[in-house]
Design an enzyme around this catalytic site. Structure first.
Site, mmCIF file in Angstrom:
data_model
loop_
_atom_site.group_PDB
_atom_site.id
_atom_site.type_symbol
_atom_site.label_atom_id
_atom_site.label_comp_id
_atom_site.label_asym_id
_atom_site.label_seq_id
_atom_site.Cartn_x
_atom_site.Cartn_y
_atom_site.Cartn_z
ATOM 1 N N ASP A 180 -40.139 27.162 -2.867
ATOM 2 C CA ASP A 180 -40.350 26.417 -1.639
ATOM 3 C C ASP A 180 -41.170 27.277 -0.674
ATOM 4 O O ASP A 180 -41.152 28.512 -0.753
ATOM 5 C CB ASP A 180 -38.992 26.063 -1.015
ATOM 6 N N ARG A 227 -44.180 24.209 -5.290
ATOM 7 C CA ARG A 227 -44.675 23.195 -4.369
ATOM 8 C C ARG A 227 -46.181 23.313 -4.217
ATOM 9 O O ARG A 227 -46.891 22.315 -4.122
ATOM 10 C CB ARG A 227 -44.000 23.316 -3.001
ATOM 11 N N ASP A 263 -43.825 17.420 0.190
ATOM 12 C CA ASP A 263 -42.799 16.678 0.907
ATOM 13 C C ASP A 263 -43.366 15.313 1.282
ATOM 14 O O ASP A 263 -43.816 15.094 2.406
ATOM 15 C CB ASP A 263 -42.374 17.449 2.158
#
Length: 786
Positions: free
Chosen positions: A441, A504, A520
């Site tokens: 992350d 990510r 996200d």
């Protein structure tokens, strides 16, 4: 002082509390001072173009073409890929390439072309260079697929890196795809797309994404090609689709204008069918990693703190309701004070015991890992990093301090092999806690500074494998290097198991080390559509294992939205449901009994298809083909399919048409050529064409290709072959790759053929000496409407 920065500073202090707010403000001003000292102002810049062609020097696979003010190296590799680089740029060094540059094709030779230009003719493509430096890629039949006009550089008078611009033209009917994971995808419309990995929610425009790469896949009537401009510097590309018959009946070509702040001007091109160009791309950048079998099931992520009892409640809730669950992800909330490689001793006092309990129920535990290290003397990771001289420094030699979740943070310089090895050893602590996998992350990397760019100072120094440079060059490859550190570290720590690393951010080559959770994605119906575009776009850039969190981030999905998202995600490579801040509950039973019932069907179907997903994962490693593919994958010449963005193929066997609008009880589905069966009604439809299908809450439309053979989980838990009847007089087929466990044993591909025999479909396996009996249970479908 900039007034807008002052406003942001005040807002930051008020929104996150005085302590953390002041810390983010200090970090922003430190960055500004660091860049003021560490970056040389550009001053006056001089523009340069190649000039006129002067001489050529033949060489292996091509040669060097020299102009007045530059030179161009052209190389055709043995695998058919074409490379060219300006100003002496070579294929290496490159973070994108897997291993050494491929050998040159000895059959490719530099020869004169029309109008004083030169060309290199190869089996799959011809590369032609004009007298003024334009480069054309042509099909073997002579049709131009792409034309790069002479490039332009802007060089500072005081020296340093030159900015450059490359304008390219493609056919008027061409469509653009790629550029990493793009919410606007998979087809990229007219607009500007930034090539700088940007944390979601940072407020940056230009189609900001956490995983960008200068990779374009262009599909046109004349053929498909992939082009990769190998520079990791900040940049942007402006795309404009062409128009047929524009202006006095003449076609207006599609254009791509790429501007980069630095780095070499070099690129790779592959030409052929979509399957072929992805195979070549995988050969260049590395075979995609095969995830462990459990990672192809249902995973549930929790960002919030919670405790051991909360995790047990989630697992028990799934088991009691008959909902398949394969992994639970713990976010930063399970850390002690948000410090990585730590566990809150009060909320998780017996984490290894919890992990063992879960494993007995078939559920793995996955840990969040972020690169920001709490700058606290006495913290084991920080002290170890200081001793190893592992952290990024600024231009004055001081360690760069920034703001992150734990407070003041520092970042490892993972562009150094020694630092990657140190970082990789840290995962041993996670393994002893019982974790089986890891999701990275904030790996862009992300700063919590109050204003300015949400990353390290651009002047921050990086090792860059010994070449040396700053964050302008290292930023886009940082997450790639972090994933490499984890992957290689886990292979040393647990050599008998395939690592599970989920990033990510990333760059070209990320697929070598694991998968991607595609940013996200915002909650809401637009987020549902965006998540599909992200997955398909990443697959066309060589990253086949990806997915977006079901329900999105930053809001609570309605029951209908949650169900539609879950129904679609059940057919995407990564299926991860999500519970996080401001997202409400993410478990299916939180949305009522009706939604729970439909969710159970979707999750059970995912489990039934798990052998098929495992097969697609092994095939992706061999061929580079994504699991989830655009509907034009096997028919790129079909213009209607090229514009279809609301459905996708799962392998070559299934077509999935998710419901992307609220309140829909029917939807139109565009079918590729061939015969297709509705998998619920088994009704036959002939493509190409459009059909109208029921989309009650109980289902989303899924079609099976006539003749398809693929593995599924049978009622007894074993593997059986699902066969969809071939069209009359036709044959079909498929593949099955039995997984050999979560280790590294090489699996054998089993090839099956379906054909009519004695009035009924029969399935044979391709043996060494010809067809043999299938040797596995076979279930034939699609006979109802014969």
């Amino acid at each position: 002082m900039d007034g807008r920065d002052l406003v942001r500073s005040v807002k930051s202090v008020g929104s996150v509390g005085a302590g953390q707010g002041l810390r983010t403000v200090r970090a922003a001003w430190r960055r500004r001072r660091s860049d003021a000292v560490g970056l040389t102002p550009r001053g006056v810049e001089r523009a340069r173009v190649p000039g006129v062609l002067r001489e050529v020097e033949p060489g292996p696979g091509g040669g060097v073409v020299r102009f007045d003010r530059s030179e161009l190296r052209v190389l055709v590799a043995a695998n058919g890929a074409v490379f060219w680089g300006w100003d002496g740029a070579a294929p290496e060094p490159s973070y994108a390439l897997a291993g050494r540059c491929p050998e040159a094709d000895p059959r490719a030779a530099l020869e004169p072309d029309k109008d004083g230009g030169w060309r290199v003719v190869a089996e799959r493509a011809t590369v032609a260079v004009s007298r003024h430096g334009a480069v054309e890629v042509r099909t073997p039949g002579g049709v131009t697929l792409r034309r790069d006009l002479p490039p332009r550089w802007w060089e500072p008078d005081g020296g340093g890196r030159a900015r450059w611009m490359q304008r390219s033209e493609v056919a008027a009917d061409a469509r653009f795809f790629g550029l990493g994971g793009r919410a606007a995808g998979p087809r990229l419309r007219d607009g500007r797309y930034r090539l700088w990995n940007t944390a979601p929610g940072s407020g940056s425009g230009d189609g900001a994404s956490s995983l960008t790469m200068p990779v374009q896949l262009v599909v046109a009537d004349a053929g498909t090609h992939l082009v990769f401009y190998d520079s990791s510097w900040d940049g942007a590309v402006v795309l404009r689709e062409g128009q047929e018959g524009a202006g006095s009946g003449h076609d207006r070509p599609g254009t791509s204008v790429l501007r980069m702040d630095g780095g070499p001007l070099r690129c790779w091109v592959a030409v052929g069918t979509p399957a072929r160009v992805l195979r070549v791309w995988a050969a260049l950048t590395g075979a995609p990693a095969v995830p462990p079998a459990w990672a192809l099931g249902h995973q549930h992520a929790r960002w919030a703190s919670g405790d051991e009892d909360e995790v047990r409640r989630i697992v028990a809730g799934h088991l009691e309701r008959g909902l398949p669950l394969d992994a639970v992800h713990l976010g930063a909330g399970h850390h002690d004070g948000h410090r990585g490689f730590s566990v809150d001793p009060e909320r998780y006092p017996k984490l290894p015991q919890l992990a063992e309990e879960m494993r007995r129920d078939g559920v793995r535990l996955v840990s969040a890992v972020a690169p920001a290290v709490a700058a606290v003397p006495g913290d084991a990771v920080y002290d170890g990093g200081v001793a190893a001289d592992a952290f990024v420094r600024d231009a004055t030699g001081e360690v760069v301090r920034d703001a992150g979740r734990p407070g003041d943070v520092v970042f490892p310089d993972v562009t150094h092999a020694r630092v990657r090895a140190w970082w990789g050893r840290l995962y041993e602590e996670r393994l002893t806690q019982g974790f089986a996998g890891f999701w990275h992350d904030l790996d862009e990397p992300t700063s919590f500074a109050a204003f300015g760019e949400a990353t390290l100072p651009r002047s921050a120094r990086h090792w860059l494998e010994g070449r040396g440079g700053d964050h302008r060059e290292a930023h886009n490859v940082y997450a790639l290097c972090l994933a490499r550190a984890a992957h290689e570290g886990l292979r040393r720590l647990v050599p008998e198991q395939r690592p599970f690393v989920l990033s990510r951010a990333g760059w070209a080559g990320t697929q070598r080390y694991g998968g991607v959770r595609s940013g996200d994605v915002a909650a809401g119906w637009p987020g549902l559509r965006a998540s599909l575009g992200l997955v398909l776009g990443l697959g066309l850039c060589g990253v086949p294992y990806s997915g977006a969190d079901v329900g999105g981030r930053g809001g609570s999905p309605s029951p209908e939205l949650y169900l539609r998202w879950l129904q679609m995600a059940a057919y995407l490579p990564l299926l991860r449901t999500w519970t996080g801040p401001r997202a409400g509950r993410g478990e299916p039973w939180a949305f009522g009994d009706e939604i729970l019932g439909h969710a159970r069907v979707a999750l059970e179907e995912r489990r039934r298809l798990q052998p098929f997903f495992m097969t697609l994962a092994h095939l992706a490693r061999r061929t580079g083909a994504p699991y989830a593919r655009p509907v034009w994958w096997t028919a790129p010449e079909d213009r209607g399919l090229r514009d279809c963005e609301d459905a996708f193929l799962l392998g070559d066997c299934l077509l999935v048409a998710p419901v992307l609008e609220p309140g829909a009880d029917r939807r139109a589905v565009r079918l590729p050529p061939g015969r297709w069966y509705d998998t619920v009604t088994e009704r036959v439809h002939e493509g190409p064409g459009r059909v109208l299908v029921d989309t009650s809450l109980a289902r989303i439309p899924v079609f099976a290709r006539a003749g398809a053979v693929f593995p599924v989980r049978g009622a007894d838990g074993g593997v059986e072959l699902e066969v969809w009847a071939p069209a009359p007089g036709r044959t079909g087929g498929g593949q099955y790759v039995p997984d050999t466990g979560d280790g590294w044993a090489e699996a054998t591909v089993e090839w099956y053929t379906a054909r009519w025999r004695d009035g009924r479909p029969a399935v044979e396996r391709e043996g060494a000496d010809g067809p043999v009996e299938a040797g596995r249970p076979v279930r034939v479908r699609g006979l109802a409407e014969r």
